[in-house]
Scaffold this motif. Sequence first.
Motif, PDB file in Angstrom:
ATOM      1  N   SER A   1       0.888  -1.216   0.112  1.00 51.53           N
ATOM      2  CA  SER A   1       0.057   0.142  -0.039  1.00 51.53           C
ATOM      3  C   SER A   1       0.795   1.194  -0.054  1.00 51.53           C
ATOM      4  CB  SER A   1      -0.891  -0.068   1.129  1.00 51.53           C
ATOM      5  OG  SER A   1      -1.670  -1.183   1.444  1.00 51.53           O
TER       6      SER A   1
ATOM      7  N   THR B   1      -9.591   1.515  -1.933  1.00 51.13           N
ATOM      8  CA  THR B   1      -9.292   0.767  -0.856  1.00 51.13           C
ATOM      9  C   THR B   1     -10.349   0.153  -0.118  1.00 51.13           C
ATOM     10  OG1 THR B   1      -8.243   1.038   1.732  1.00 51.13           O
ATOM     11  CG2 THR B   1      -9.419   2.933   0.669  1.00 51.13           C
ATOM     12  N   GLY B   2     -10.078  -1.234   0.279  1.00 49.58           N
ATOM     13  CA  GLY B   2     -11.251  -2.262   0.625  1.00 49.58           C
ATOM     14  C   GLY B   2     -10.602  -2.540   2.068  1.00 49.58           C
ATOM     15  N   GLU B   3      -9.457  -2.031   2.323  1.00 53.40           N
ATOM     16  CA  GLU B   3      -8.778  -2.739   3.736  1.00 53.40           C
ATOM     17  C   GLU B   3      -8.618  -1.459   4.808  1.00 53.40           C
ATOM     18  OE1 GLU B   3      -5.234  -4.729   2.862  1.00 53.40           O
ATOM     19  OE2 GLU B   3      -6.551  -6.343   2.134  1.00 53.40           O
ATOM     20  N   GLU B   4      -8.479  -0.384   4.357  1.00 51.73           N
ATOM     21  CA  GLU B   4      -8.582   0.640   5.233  1.00 51.73           C
ATOM     22  C   GLU B   4      -9.501   1.586   4.914  1.00 51.73           C
ATOM     23  OE1 GLU B   4      -3.651   1.088   5.769  1.00 51.73           O
ATOM     24  OE2 GLU B   4      -4.553   0.853   3.751  1.00 51.73           O
ATOM     25  N   SER B   5     -10.039   2.514   6.077  1.00 45.78           N
ATOM     26  CA  SER B   5     -10.920   3.622   5.603  1.00 45.78           C
ATOM     27  C   SER B   5     -10.277   4.821   5.096  1.00 45.78           C
ATOM     28  CB  SER B   5     -11.418   3.992   7.049  1.00 45.78           C
ATOM     29  OG  SER B   5     -10.514   4.867   7.841  1.00 45.78           O
ATOM     30  N   GLY B   6     -10.890   5.746   4.470  1.00 46.38           N
ATOM     31  CA  GLY B   6     -10.211   6.802   3.719  1.00 46.38           C
ATOM     32  C   GLY B   6      -9.327   7.740   4.809  1.00 46.38           C
ATOM     33  N   ALA B   7      -9.750   7.636   6.245  1.00 47.63           N
ATOM     34  CA  ALA B   7      -9.115   8.283   7.223  1.00 47.63           C
ATOM     35  C   ALA B   7      -7.741   7.645   7.290  1.00 47.63           C
ATOM     36  CB  ALA B   7      -9.937   8.625   8.436  1.00 47.63           C
ATOM     37  N   GLN B   8      -7.645   6.459   7.277  1.00 47.25           N
ATOM     38  CA  GLN B   8      -6.296   5.721   7.557  1.00 47.25           C
ATOM     39  C   GLN B   8      -5.418   6.040   6.424  1.00 47.25           C
ATOM     40  OE1 GLN B   8      -8.386   1.831   8.183  1.00 47.25           O
ATOM     41  NE2 GLN B   8      -6.955   1.682   9.942  1.00 47.25           N
TER      42      GLN B   8
ATOM     43  N   ALA C   1     -13.192   4.361  -0.537  1.00 52.60           N
ATOM     44  CA  ALA C   1     -13.396   3.429   0.231  1.00 52.60           C
ATOM     45  C   ALA C   1     -14.669   2.353  -0.413  1.00 52.60           C
ATOM     46  CB  ALA C   1     -13.516   3.621   1.662  1.00 52.60           C
ATOM     47  N   GLU C   2     -14.436   1.199  -0.990  1.00 49.75           N
ATOM     48  CA  GLU C   2     -15.405   0.513  -1.346  1.00 49.75           C
ATOM     49  C   GLU C   2     -15.148  -0.987  -1.735  1.00 49.75           C
ATOM     50  OE1 GLU C   2     -18.837   1.504  -2.335  1.00 49.75           O
ATOM     51  OE2 GLU C   2     -18.726  -0.776  -2.350  1.00 49.75           O
TER      52      GLU C   2
ATOM     53  N   THR D   1     -10.334  -8.312  -1.156  1.00 46.48           N
ATOM     54  CA  THR D   1     -11.527  -7.702  -0.522  1.00 46.48           C
ATOM     55  C   THR D   1     -12.661  -7.556  -1.325  1.00 46.48           C
ATOM     56  OG1 THR D   1     -10.814  -5.450  -0.416  1.00 46.48           O
ATOM     57  CG2 THR D   1     -10.100  -6.451   1.442  1.00 46.48           C
TER      58      THR D   1
END
Length: 459
Positions: free
Chosen positions: A107, A128-135, A154-155, A180
């Motif tokens: 990543s 990203t399917g593993e982390e949130s946008g914030a991460q 994030a989807e 994911t």
Amino acid sequence: MAKDKTIYTCTECGGTSPKWLGKCPHCNAWNTLIESAAESSSPVKNRYSSQFQSLAKASEVTTLSDIEAADMERTPTGHEELDRVLGGGIVEGGVVLIGGDPGIGKSTLLLQALDSLQRAGLNTLYVTGEESGAQVALRSRRLGLDGSQVKVLAEIQLEKILATLEATQPAIAVIDSIQTVYSDQLTSAPGSVAQVRECAAHLTRAAKSSGVCIVLVGHVTKEGALAGPRVLEHMVDTVLYFEGDTHSSFRLVRAIKNRFGAVNEIGVFAMTEKGLKGVANPSAIFLSQHSEPVPGSCVLVTLEGTRPMLVEIQALVDNGGPSPRRLSVGLDRDRLAMLLAVLHRHAGVACMDQDVFVNAVGGVRISEPAADLAVMLAITSSLRGKPLPKGFLAFGEVGLAGEVRPAPRGQERLKEAAKLGFSVAVVPKANAPKKPIEGLTIHAVERVEEAMNVVRSLS
Ligand code: TYD
Ligand code: MG
């Protein structure tokens, strides 16, 4: 939403079954049925025919020489080491699969690459399917990518991702990770072979039809295979693997398949607080620093892709019990067993009652047989408790008859070693240079026993 019917197809014989069974009713193979979407229209119609329609435009048969072979246009990612493994940069409509252990830096590298491309004026998308946008935002701050204009989604639902690709038309999209993502068409869980295969097929099709370059991130299972085994490798254009252990700061990215460039090219990175930094001159990073030579250590020059690198092989031979162990890290274990047999038969060095451990320093994986001679010399050195001389190196493939075979591009290897201050080398006869190399004494050998004699006379 009403789900389309699914069927279960055998991966061995292609037979189908309406429900999951442990054993294929057609060929009796075990555990081969995987879920796939059933054909929706009743007449016999390949459900992929619509999927790959755009790939196969009705075209006429042409003579090969008449086809205009325009060279693929590549867009450099701005990270030289990544471009090296990609074969120069990203290609329009190209699909790249990048695999590696969790936490190795997939990543991180891709976010850095997207940011550079975005800054170069390309439209980019990070799904990203593993982390949130914030991460993801947090990571980008950590990487020092302030004010990054990379679009983040994030989807994990395939249909929504495809719709976004359609609507935003990015030049490059990263799917982190393919395991994911799930499609509504199938009932199996995300990450299952069926889902991974279906989703990758749809994304590949989207890439080919719209010209977006898609990078799929894939996780590696404990056995070292990409989950959704091998099914992805043939679908995509480029397969890259991350190597190296997560404890050392060096990371290698190796191209194992590339329709747009050379394979077995490697890119070398160092993990820093500010993300991955390319290592332009990696030839000496896989050497451990001994102030004096120690027993059981031998340096070899390996040629990965286009660059020679010096790697230290360490061996430890110690009294074993009734069933001694043979362990290798970074080298093939079967090859080790073979080398021990050759060592016994042709050089009279017996390790039958000994544990033998062999390790390539720095978490690098060596697949070329040119490492054989160095492995053998490290083992004998450890067995005898005698270090090899200072500034010593060896390379060459060893055959079952005890012969030492040449390694490709021996001159280049020797020149690199001389540049780094090595002074004695044992090499296959055919690799001996015609003109002497300054500062390097070369012993050319044809057989294993000769190599052993040379080493004995040196120490
Ligand atoms: P990551 O890219 O999340 O791995 P993957 O996507 O392959 O699972 O890598 C995260 C690791 O890298 C984590 O262990 C912390 C480390 N790291 C750094 O050392 N420096 C950095 O700047 C960043 C972002 C991560
Ligand atoms: Mg990740």
